[in-house]
Each structure stands twice: as C-alpha cells, then as structure tokens.
Write an enzyme that holds these catalytic residues in place. Structure first.
Site, PDB file in Angstrom:
ATOM      1  N   HIS A 161       0.961  -1.181   0.101  1.00  0.00           N
ATOM      2  CA  HIS A 161       0.096  -0.050  -0.105  1.00  0.00           C
ATOM      3  C   HIS A 161       0.839   1.162  -0.056  1.00  0.00           C
ATOM      4  O   HIS A 161       0.887   1.828  -0.943  1.00  0.00           O
ATOM      5  CB  HIS A 161      -1.020  -0.040   1.182  1.00  0.00           C
ATOM      6  N   CYS A 164       0.105   0.319   9.743  1.00  0.00           N
ATOM      7  CA  CYS A 164      -0.195   1.715   8.990  1.00  0.00           C
ATOM      8  C   CYS A 164      -1.510   2.164   8.639  1.00  0.00           C
ATOM      9  O   CYS A 164      -2.302   3.178   8.971  1.00  0.00           O
ATOM     10  CB  CYS A 164       0.969   2.015   8.081  1.00  0.00           C
ATOM     11  N   HIS A 165      -2.264   1.122   7.906  1.00  0.00           N
ATOM     12  CA  HIS A 165      -3.425   1.537   7.235  1.00  0.00           C
ATOM     13  C   HIS A 165      -4.246   0.234   7.557  1.00  0.00           C
ATOM     14  O   HIS A 165      -5.613   0.139   6.783  1.00  0.00           O
ATOM     15  CB  HIS A 165      -3.389   1.923   5.789  1.00  0.00           C
ATOM     16  N   GLY A 166      -4.033  -0.985   8.093  1.00  0.00           N
ATOM     17  CA  GLY A 166      -4.882  -2.010   8.296  1.00  0.00           C
ATOM     18  C   GLY A 166      -4.876  -3.110   7.217  1.00  0.00           C
ATOM     19  O   GLY A 166      -5.848  -3.762   7.242  1.00  0.00           O
TER      20      GLY A 166
END
Length: 188
Positions: free
Chosen positions: A128, A152-154
C-alpha cells in the site's frame, strides 16, 4: 604593380598564417574536448550504484534454526525480508483458499519453490504505502488471516502473504531466491 617575387612572398606569408590559425583552432577544440570529458566522467560515474548497494545485491540466510510456525526478519538491499517456515496446517490453510476470493490471485505453489512449499520468503514491505507489516516477531499481531498485519493502514495478509483485507493492492512481493543447500537460502 607587384612583382612576381612580392606576390609569391605574400602567398607564402598567407599560408603560414593559415597554418597557425588552423593549429590554434585545433588546439582550442582539443582542449575543450578534454575539459568536457574531465567534467562528464565524474557526473556519469556518480550514477553507478555505491559499493554498499553492490555488496547487498545478494545475501545468504541460514534457515536451519527457524522452527515450523516461526519467521525471521533479515535485510536485503536495505529492505526487510521475511523468511517464514510454514506449518503443515498453514500450508493446508493457504491451499484451501479459492483464488476467486483473492484480490491478487496467486497460489502458495506460485509463491514458493517446488519441494520447499513450507518456506515462504517475501519482502517485508506493505504494497500500500511501504510500511513494514507485523507478524514475524513472537506475540505480534498477525491479522485476521494469521499471516501479517500492516499497522499503518490495516492491511491483512494470510499465511501465504497474500492480501486479504485492507487498502493494499497486491500480495507481499516474493524476491528472486534459490536454496544453496537444505539450510541456506540465497536471496537476490
């Protein structure tokens, strides 16, 4: 009117000035060419990879101490690499997932070497935004699918490091690697 001797003297003098002028022009162009090479060579040479990068072009990892179900984090080209020894249950679990459920469809066999399906080697960089996922260390969050979790963003990865949930578009990348022996793998 000029005599023949005077005319010949003027022609000889004109030829000498032409030769001098040609020599000066050739010398100036040669000097400029040498200067251009002297400036261009360091500029071109600085584009070559530094010695520390060349030294990391490949790395060898001793996998003899990695028990089934465990993983280690190592470094290759200044990036983290995850080396995981999958358990038979994790191999079965990865093989049982239908490819239609995967965002980036790949089988476990496509991500491992034949005869070494239990050894999964991936870059430890989330696809990502480049964070380092958790799941290698003891007690770290492995996400909903038992593989890796990017805090960080799952993004959630399964045991074969395939993206299953979250914003990451692709599976964790598998670098070029080869088994030098049963206990040593060469990455790169």
């Amino acid at each position: 009117m000029a005599t023949l001797e005077e005319t010949n003297a003027a022609i000889v003098e004109g030829d000498e000035s032409l030769r001098r002028r040609d020599f000066i022009n050739i010398a100036a162009v040669s000097f400029a060419g040498v200067g251009a090479v002297a400036v261009a060579l360091p500029l071109i040479n600085q584009m070559n990879p530094p010695a520390d990068v060349l030294a990391l072009a490949s790395t060898e990892v001793d996998i003899s101490k990695i028990a089934p179900g465990q993983a280690i984090k190592t470094s290759w080209r200044k990036q983290p690499v995850f080396v995981r020894n999958l358990t038979p249950q994790e191999v079965q679990q990865a093989n049982a997932v239908p490819l239609s459920e995967l965002r980036d469809p790949q089988t476990l066999a496509e991500r491992t070497k034949p005869g070494k399906e239990n050894w999964l080697i991936t870059l430890g960089v989330c696809t990502h935004l480049g964070c380092v996922p958790l799941g290698v260390g003891e007690g770290e969050n492995r996400g909903d699918y038992g593989g890796y979790f990017c805090p960080c963003h799952g993004s959630h990865y399964d045991t074969a490091a395939r993206i299953r949930k979250g914003p990451a578009p692709l599976n964790l990348m598998v670098p070029e690697y080869a088994f030098s022996s049963d206990t040593v793998v060469s990455i790169g």
